[in-house]
Write an enzyme that holds these catalytic residues in place. Structure first.
Site, mmCIF file in Angstrom:
data_model
loop_
_atom_site.group_PDB
_atom_site.id
_atom_site.type_symbol
_atom_site.label_atom_id
_atom_site.label_comp_id
_atom_site.label_asym_id
_atom_site.label_seq_id
_atom_site.Cartn_x
_atom_site.Cartn_y
_atom_site.Cartn_z
ATOM 1 N N HIS A 139 -92.918 40.845 113.579
ATOM 2 C CA HIS A 139 -92.990 41.710 112.402
ATOM 3 C C HIS A 139 -93.193 40.893 111.125
ATOM 4 C CE1 HIS A 139 -90.809 43.954 109.135
ATOM 5 N NE2 HIS A 139 -91.753 44.803 109.440
ATOM 6 N N GLU B 121 -96.723 40.072 110.883
ATOM 7 C CA GLU B 121 -97.470 41.272 110.456
ATOM 8 C C GLU B 121 -97.529 41.311 108.926
ATOM 9 O OE1 GLU B 121 -95.565 45.201 111.170
ATOM 10 O OE2 GLU B 121 -96.473 45.576 109.208
ATOM 11 N N HIS B 122 -96.392 41.082 108.279
ATOM 12 C CA HIS B 122 -96.364 41.071 106.805
ATOM 13 C C HIS B 122 -97.255 39.960 106.246
ATOM 14 C CE1 HIS B 122 -93.005 43.783 105.341
ATOM 15 N NE2 HIS B 122 -93.050 44.020 106.638
ATOM 16 N N GLU C 26 -86.294 45.248 104.011
ATOM 17 C CA GLU C 26 -86.714 46.292 104.946
ATOM 18 C C GLU C 26 -85.654 46.494 106.029
ATOM 19 O OE1 GLU C 26 -90.575 45.666 106.677
ATOM 20 O OE2 GLU C 26 -90.509 47.538 107.804
#
Lengths: 452, 437
Positions: A65, A68-69, A145
């Site tokens: 993840h 991904e950012h 997040e």
């Protein structure tokens, strides 16, 4: 380019004909899937990397993840921030998501802008910068997040803890967003390792849906992705979860006004489309919670009034092990124990007495209708295709689902419940509500004052 | 996911749709019909809306409109809740609800084959026209609503939103929660629901939207079928909502809550649906906080400083001016810093307005992205319903991209100056108050 593979979706009687799903593979191993849909002048591009939290290791959970950012933080050719700007200027929307099974990047655009999406995706498949200062800020964003999605969300916290108990060895035990301590100690080098390991054409599927032709997609895919070299992929270990040999329980304390119950049984996933069990499990979930008149709503919520909300869910498509989930919120005067008893009674009732033809018919009617309704969304059609291919299933399985579900008998639903929904196979998680107002010197509600 | 976009998409305005033939007519009973004929897929989407949102809750009965709406499909025309639910499910139909401060409505998605569609529409007509409001079912649903309200009281995001609405709207009907409050819901009776239903669910105020695989003649017959049995118009019941008074002084509200993040909401009353300034505010807000990674707030708070996962601003146009809101969540320790950055970004935006490059980028995205807003029956249905409910002209869609294109930087600056007053902001912070200070 390798040989073209054409796959005709088997159209069942209730579905009017539509364009066939088309597939081909570039010589570097990039799979391309196209669903033509000419209803609107738009197109969706989704690039699925077969790299999710399932592929992570302890100590660097959340790196899929995190990367991904970072994919939005600049390449040699497209500086930090420009990816989003270029898509936005073209009238497009872009975003990405990471799951246990994949990391997916998508763009939604007017039909004549597909080249822009391919160009930018092909660029960041090879040329990501991964600058340390950009990493540092984005790492903070990801921790925010995590706080937002999990740490300050009691029910999400229950889910996270439940999964970590239900699975002992399989990586599904770890949260997709990662453990906070791993995020705190993650470095840009961890992200770079991940990028080099998995961001390869032979580890990706490009799904396109919308108002474009095979010829266009083929030309654009060749032009932008055709020259990217492939590399051998690391070996993925199976990490098969050993059988559970007794009920597991976990209690989670968190600030909340209401308790919550989440139960999960280990069940199989769809690996072979000739296996009837996953389809029977899907029907079982439908009988319990597939519509407003289904059993949990009818009996547990409305008739017995033990819960204000109760649900059942099962997703038969995944790379990893399956889980059949039940959840609910007890009514005011009821406890999580009362609700657990009521939910398990519903399971027992099916194991003992089976399900009715009327219930089966209702669930099947919904599956048939859903196959028509899902065609209203170009994006959703692409999602389904990407998920099936990423998880190792043939795209024909999507259209076949209607026939497979229709073939399921009441006896099979009863048998599947009896086989898998067993106590030894069960994990029960409960939310134990903690006060939401601290015992402070402060007034408990509000202190209002005017600013200068 | 890199960014939650639901909010931004949801609040997107209706855009022009050259080539989307919207048909509009009025039934003899006063109901307004908006229809798009489309035979691409064998399905039909229909919705029926009434001016029966939470802004019409009587004094002392906050939550009555929502409870009435909730009970419609829980028993009607001699059928039980289970019979209604099974009836829709048996033919693969999907019943949905639509409810906010202005509107109360139902949506139905059904296949177009007569054996599926006919029973689904007959059931919807019953649900709209003959709800039972049986006392024992009302009691059951009250306890479920109360449970939901209780749960909301334990969720910091909900606490913040409710406190924000109270701070912005004061005693105006937009201030209270759509599903009311626990003590008022507890006292509601079946008769209360009956009365509310009779005075707010007449054909006179109904808006029917349809898109899908039917002819105009069939759409007309469906609209008549769905409205024929509605209560007679109660012309005494006003559908007016009082004007929203502006804030006269800044307000800062700090609510302690044990959490890792602070929920921050800032705002004021914004703009009404159809207001002349709306397009300038919409385009300008793209630059301020509506345009995701194109926006200044996202750039200043997330991209430059890593203080949040998401920060946004929006105008929610309603019958009367709905909220203008800026929102973000941030870890407790940097709450004050995040607040300062947001205030500075807003102040700079108010003082400088938008640059030519920003204006071009905003227009390119809004105009270029237009086809994405009407690329499904689902999306078109929402737009039809909104145009109908807010009495927007039928050519509103056709003009939209032009009106976006016509917006100038000066108009944006002027519109914001007329609408947003940074020195009179309502600010709500929910979080670990001691650490925030």
């Amino acid at each position: 380019m390798r040989q073209w593979v054409w796959v005709g979706l088997m159209c069942c009687a209730v579905l009017p004909a539509r364009a066939e799903v088309q597939q081909f593979e570039l010589s570097n191993g990039l799979k391309v899937i196209l669903q033509e849909d000419h209803r609107s002048p738009v197109v969706v591009s989704q690039l699925w990397y077969r790299a999710g939290s399932l592929d992570e290791f302890n100590g660097t959970t959340g790196v899929a993840h995190m990367l991904e950012h970072m994919m939005f933080k600049g390449t040699k050719n497209v500086p930090d921030g420009q990816f989003s700007k270029l898509i936005a200027a073209a009238g497009g929307r872009e975003n990405a998501f990471t799951s246990q099974d994949a990391t997916v990047f998508f763009e939604q655009l007017q039909k004549d802008k597909l080249a822009l999406a391919f160009k930018l995706e092909a660029d960041r498949m090879q040329n990501l910068t991964l600058a340390p200062d950009a990493y540092k800020k984005e790492n903070q964003v990801v921790m925010e997040e995590r706080r937002m999605r999990t740490d300050d969300q009691p029910q999400a916290l229950v889910y996270e803890k439940m999964m970590s108990v239900a699975f002992q060895t399989n990586p599904y035990r770890r949260p997709v967003i990662g453990w906070m301590n791993d995020l705190e100690n993650m470095t840009v080098d961890d992200a770079r390792d991940w990028y080099h390991r998995w961001y390869l054409p032979n580890n990706a599927t490009l799904v396109v849906a919308g108002d474009v032709s095979l010829g266009e997609v083929k030309d654009l895919a060749m032009r932008y992705f055709g020259g990217i070299p492939s590399r051998p992929l690391p070996v993925r270990k199976p990490q098969v979860e050993p059988p559970q040999i007794g009920i597991k329980r976990i209690n989670v304390k968190a600030p909340s006004k209401l308790p919550y119950l989440l139960m999960g049984y280990h069940v199989p996933e769809l690996r072979d489309v000739n296996d009837w069990e996953p389809y029977a499990l899907q029907v079982l979930a439908g009988v319990l919670d597939g519509n407003e008149g289904a059993r949990l709503g009818k009996f547990v919520v409305r008739e017995q009034r033990i819960a204000t909300q109760a649900g059942a869910s099962y997703d038969m498509v995944a790379r990893g092990p399956g889980m059949f989930m039940l959840d609910g919120t007890p009514s005011q005067d009821k406890t999580v124990a009362d609700l657990e008893t009521a939910l398990r009674a519903q399971i027992q009732s099916i194991i003992k007495n089976g399900v009715s033809e009327a219930e089966m018919k209702r669930v099947k009617a919904q599956v048939i209708a859903a196959h028509v309704y899902q065609r209203d969304s170009v994006f959703y059609q692409a999602m389904l295709l990407g998920e099936y291919v990423n998880d190792g299933l043939p795209v024909t399985a999507i259209a076949d689902e209607v026939a497979r579900i229709q073939a399921i008998t009441p006896a099979q639903v009863q048998a599947i419940a009896a086989k898998y929904l067993l106590d030894d196979n069960l994990t029960v998680a409960t939310l134990d509500p903690q006060p939401v107002t601290k015992e402070l010197a402060n007034p408990p509600i509000s202190d209002m004052h005017n600013l200068k | 996911m890199r960014l939650l976009t639901g909010l931004i998409l949801f609040l997107a305005p209706v855009l022009a749709c050259a080539g989307l033939p919207v048909q509009h007519w009025q039934l003899a009973n006063g109901a307004q019909v908006y229809f798009v004929e489309n035979h691409d897929l064998p399905m039909l989407d229909v919705s029926v809306d009434f001016p029966g949102g939470s802004a019409y809750d009587p004094a002392g009965k906050f939550g009555l409109a929502s409870l009435t709406h909730r009970l419609l499909d829980q028993g009607a025309g001699g059928l039980s809740d289970d019979e209604i639910a099974s009836g829709f499910a048996d033919v693969g139909a999907q019943l949905g609800g639509r409810f906010d401060a202005d509107r109360a409505g139902m949506t139905l998605r059904t296949l177009s084959a007569a054996e599926d569609q006919t029973p689904a529409l007959a059931l919807l007509a019953k649900v709209l026209s003959q709800p039972t409001f049986a006392p024992n079912i009302v009691e059951r649903e009250k306890t479920r609503v109360i449970s939901a309200l209780k749960e909301a009281e334990g969720q910091p995001a909900d606490i913040a939103e409710h406190a924000f609405e109270k701070a912005v709207f004061g005693t105006h009907p937009y201030a209270h929660r759509e599903n009311g409050n626990i003590s008022m819901v507890s006292t509601m009776s079946s008769a209360d629901l009956q009365n509310f239903y009779r005075s707010h669910y007449s054909a006179h105020g109904a808006v029917i939207a349809l898109i899908g695989d039917v002819t105009r003649a069939r759409a007309d017959a469906i609209a008549q079928q769905l409205t024929a049995g509605l209560p007679p118009a109660n012309l005494a019941a006003s559908t007016d909502i009082p004007p929203v008074p502006p804030l006269t002084a800044p307000v800062l509200l700090t609510i302690p809550f044990p959490a890792q993040q602070s929920q921050i909401l800032m705002g004021q009353p914004g703009v009404a649906r159809g207001a002349p300034d709306y397009f300038a505010l919409y385009v300008g807000n793209y630059v301020l906080g509506g345009g995701g990674f194109d926006s200044r707030l996202m750039n200043d708070v997330r991209q430059k400083r890593g203080l949040t996962y998401s920060v946004y601003s929006y105008f929610m146009p309603m019958k009367q001016p709905g909220p203008f809101q800026i929102g973000l969540k941030t870890r407790t320790g940097v709450t004050e810093e995040a607040l300062q950055v947001v205030r500075q970004t807003l102040a700079d935006f108010m003082a400088q307005g938008v640059t030519p490059a920003e204006l071009t980028q905003a227009k390119d995205n809004i105009i270029g992205g237009f086809p994405l807003r009407i690329d499904s029956n689902q999306k078109i249905l929402e737009y039809l319903a909104m145009i109908g409910f807010y009495h927007l002209p039928t050519d509103y869609l056709d003009q939209f991209t032009q009106r976006v294109n016509d917006v100038t930087a000066d108009q944006i600056k002027q519109a914001f100056a007329n609408t947003v007053y940074p020195d009179k902001m309502a600010t709500v912070v929910v979080g670990d108050a001691v650490a925030i200070k």
